[in-house]
Design an enzyme around this catalytic site. Structure first.
Site, mmCIF file in Angstrom:
data_model
loop_
_atom_site.group_PDB
_atom_site.id
_atom_site.type_symbol
_atom_site.label_atom_id
_atom_site.label_comp_id
_atom_site.label_asym_id
_atom_site.label_seq_id
_atom_site.Cartn_x
_atom_site.Cartn_y
_atom_site.Cartn_z
ATOM 1 C CG ASP A 207 37.049 7.033 36.383
ATOM 2 O OD1 ASP A 207 36.332 7.732 37.035
ATOM 3 O OD2 ASP A 207 37.752 7.094 35.391
ATOM 4 C CE LYS A 208 31.250 10.781 36.870
ATOM 5 N NZ LYS A 208 30.521 11.887 36.518
ATOM 6 C CG HIS A 209 32.638 7.719 31.019
ATOM 7 N ND1 HIS A 209 34.055 8.892 30.711
ATOM 8 C CD2 HIS A 209 31.989 8.019 29.791
ATOM 9 C CE1 HIS A 209 33.580 9.314 29.507
ATOM 10 N NE2 HIS A 209 32.580 8.905 28.913
ATOM 11 C CB SER A 210 29.256 11.705 32.814
ATOM 12 O OG SER A 210 28.326 12.703 32.157
ATOM 13 C CB SER B 9 34.985 5.782 21.623
ATOM 14 O OG SER B 9 35.543 7.322 21.916
ATOM 15 C CB THR C 299 35.525 16.694 34.072
ATOM 16 O OG1 THR C 299 34.116 16.192 34.114
ATOM 17 C CG2 THR C 299 36.280 16.870 35.732
ATOM 18 N NE ARG D 278 32.973 7.455 16.512
ATOM 19 C CZ ARG D 278 32.704 7.384 17.714
ATOM 20 N NH1 ARG D 278 33.682 7.479 18.431
ATOM 21 N NH2 ARG D 278 31.710 7.445 18.292
ATOM 22 C CE LYS E 141 37.916 8.009 25.231
ATOM 23 N NZ LYS E 141 37.408 9.003 24.492
ATOM 24 C CE LYS E 142 36.361 7.090 31.852
ATOM 25 N NZ LYS E 142 36.893 7.959 33.037
HETATM 26 N N1 URA Z 1 32.672 10.261 24.349
HETATM 27 C C1 URA Z 1 33.727 9.395 24.035
HETATM 28 O O1 URA Z 1 34.905 9.379 24.652
HETATM 29 N N2 URA Z 1 33.395 8.786 22.599
HETATM 30 C C2 URA Z 1 32.495 8.886 22.052
HETATM 31 O O2 URA Z 1 32.317 8.123 20.947
HETATM 32 C C3 URA Z 1 31.408 9.450 22.288
HETATM 33 C C4 URA Z 1 31.555 10.068 23.704
#
Ligand code: URA
Length: 436
Positions: free
Chosen positions: A80-83, A183, A120, A168, A187-188
């Site tokens: 996967d990729k995360h931005s 965070s 997205t 937060r 999830k990833k």
């Molecule tokens: N994106 C996230 O999922 N968590 C954060 O804390 C900041 C950006």
């Protein structure tokens, strides 16, 4: 141990044990830890920091607060990729089918717009029929059959993050590198990935505006993810201007499809997407070198294989079967589509990219409240790039708006947010740094 005692320890700059972190996250997930305690703990972490072991323990405890996916029935590599978020960032829409066409499997769990940045998930919601919240089975089957599926966060994926993030957001504790790392990665990692590439945006349209902060976040994410067993690299990319030629949900989907068809190739979008894809192919050993990866990517792009994957993903997830044949048959279009010109003639030398993202929210292309309905059609196309000429023949952008008032506000905003000068700016590299 009492929750207040765990918070007190971090408040007093002590190191938390794995058991204490697990206990706190267990209470967050069950509801026994109340919002005030989450606020106090996240502020203590923001002010006093965590060491690498603590951040890893926090990430893993948050990952394990819900379901952790497994892909044992897929004979292939899960990537996967995360931005970290930007303006006009439609890289995921292009990268996922490209990687699938090269033999990777990409179960991408994406988010909605956050602050001034686009999401997205909102882009896919603009496609009639496309299910961004499918059943687990449909998600799994789509990844297995097509090679890629882009959907939203399911209810039981890292639920502790959902609660902590909401607190937060209203307690000024978003900007902690340790908390952002936990965070994003909780999830990833819950998505069961073998490899990950992070696109860390840096510049006036990113959450990390300074290179120093972007590097620190990249190093933290790479360190924790690799410790947790997901091979990860980060690429720091430039976000001092809009990425590609469109900003806005449906418009960005159309640009991504045009790119996959070979009809429209914005050079910065191309370079960043190809670099992230190539890093992912090498990290996952689908390619032996970056050169080989680039050749492979160019081939599947030119042969239309990535476009086929995108079309299959849309159809399998409930969208139109012929979506890519004529995207405007299915995507919403704005009432007013009209150019805006700069007041002066010259070169585009700078843009306030964050301001441009916020102006899309004014056009109802992004939210000001969590429940707000979006106008997916609105935004900008043919957006100028740094170094472009702006005059009476070359507009700053084409505005897509619902009415004359929206058009007027957006045109006035863009004229202020984009700087025009006599001197052509020196081009900068959109790939700033790589961290592994
Ligand atoms: N994106 C996230 O999922 N968590 C954060 O804390 C900041 C950006």
């Amino acid at each position: 141990m009492l929750t207040a005692e765990i918070i007190r320890k971090k408040r007093d700059k002590q190191t938390l044990s794995k058991a204490e972190i697990a206990e706190f996250i267990k209470g967050v997930t069950s509801g026994e830890v109340v919002d005030a305690q989450i606020a106090a703990m996240t502020m203590a972490i923001l002010l006093n920091g965590m060491n690498n072991t603590e951040t890893t323990d926090l990430t893993l405890a948050m990952r394990d607060s819900g379901e952790v996916m497994n892909w044992h029935d897929i004979d292939g590599v899960i990537v996967d990729k995360h931005s970290s978020g930007g303006v006009g960032d439609k890289v995921s829409l292009i990268l996922a089918p490209l990687i699938a066409a090269c033999g990777g499997y990409i179960p991408m769990i994406s988010g909605r717009g956050l602050g001034h940045t686009g999401g997205t998930l909102d882009k896919f919601d603009s496609i009639t029929g496309y299910q961004t919240a499918p059943s687990n089975k449909l998600f799994h089957d789509t990844v297995k059959k097509v090679g890629c599926a882009i959907i939203g966060q399911t209810g039981n994926l890292a639920p502790a993050d959902k609660r902590i993030y909401a607190v937060r957001d209203v307690c000024a504790t978003v900007e902690s590198i340790d908390l952002i790392t936990a965070s994003i990665l909780s999830k990833k990692l819950a998505a069961g990935l073998d490899c990950l590439v992070m696109d860390l945006k840096c510049g006036n349209g990113a959450f990390m505006s300074s290179l120093e902060d972007a590097v620190a976040l990249a190093q933290s994410i790479v360190r924790v993810a690799n410790t947790a067993g997901t091979k990860t690299k980060a690429v720091i990319t430039d976000m001092n201007q809009v990425l590609g030629s469109t900003v806005g949900n449906a418009l960005e989907v159309a640009e991504a499809v045009a790119y996959l068809k070979g009809e429209n190739c914005n050079p910065r979008l191309h370079k960043i997407t190809m670099e992230l894809c190539a890093e992912l192919l090498v990290t996952s050993r689908l390619s032996a070198s970056l050169d080989e990866a680039h050749d492979k990517l160019q081939k599947v792009l030119t042969e239309g294989k990535a476009l086929e994957k995108f079309a299959q993903m849309v159809a399998t997830l409930g969208g139109p079967r012929d979506f890519c044949d004529d995207v405007w048959k299915y995507l919403p279009q704005a009432e007013i589509i009209r150019p805006v010109y700069a007041k002066d003639t010259g070169y585009v030398t700078a843009m306030d990219t964050r301001g441009i993202g916020l102006s899309v929210i004014e056009l109802k292309g992004g939210r000001t409240t969590p429940q707000q309905k979006l106008n997916y059609a609105n935004g900008y196309s043919q957006f100028c790039q740094l170094g472009d000429i702006a005059d009476k023949e070359h507009p700053l952008a084409i505005i897509h708006a619902s009415d004359e008032n929206e058009y007027r506000r957006a045109s006035q905003a863009l004229q202020k947010l984009i700087t025009i000068s006599d001197k052509k700016p020196i081009p900068t590299n959109c790939i700033i740094k790589k961290i592994s």
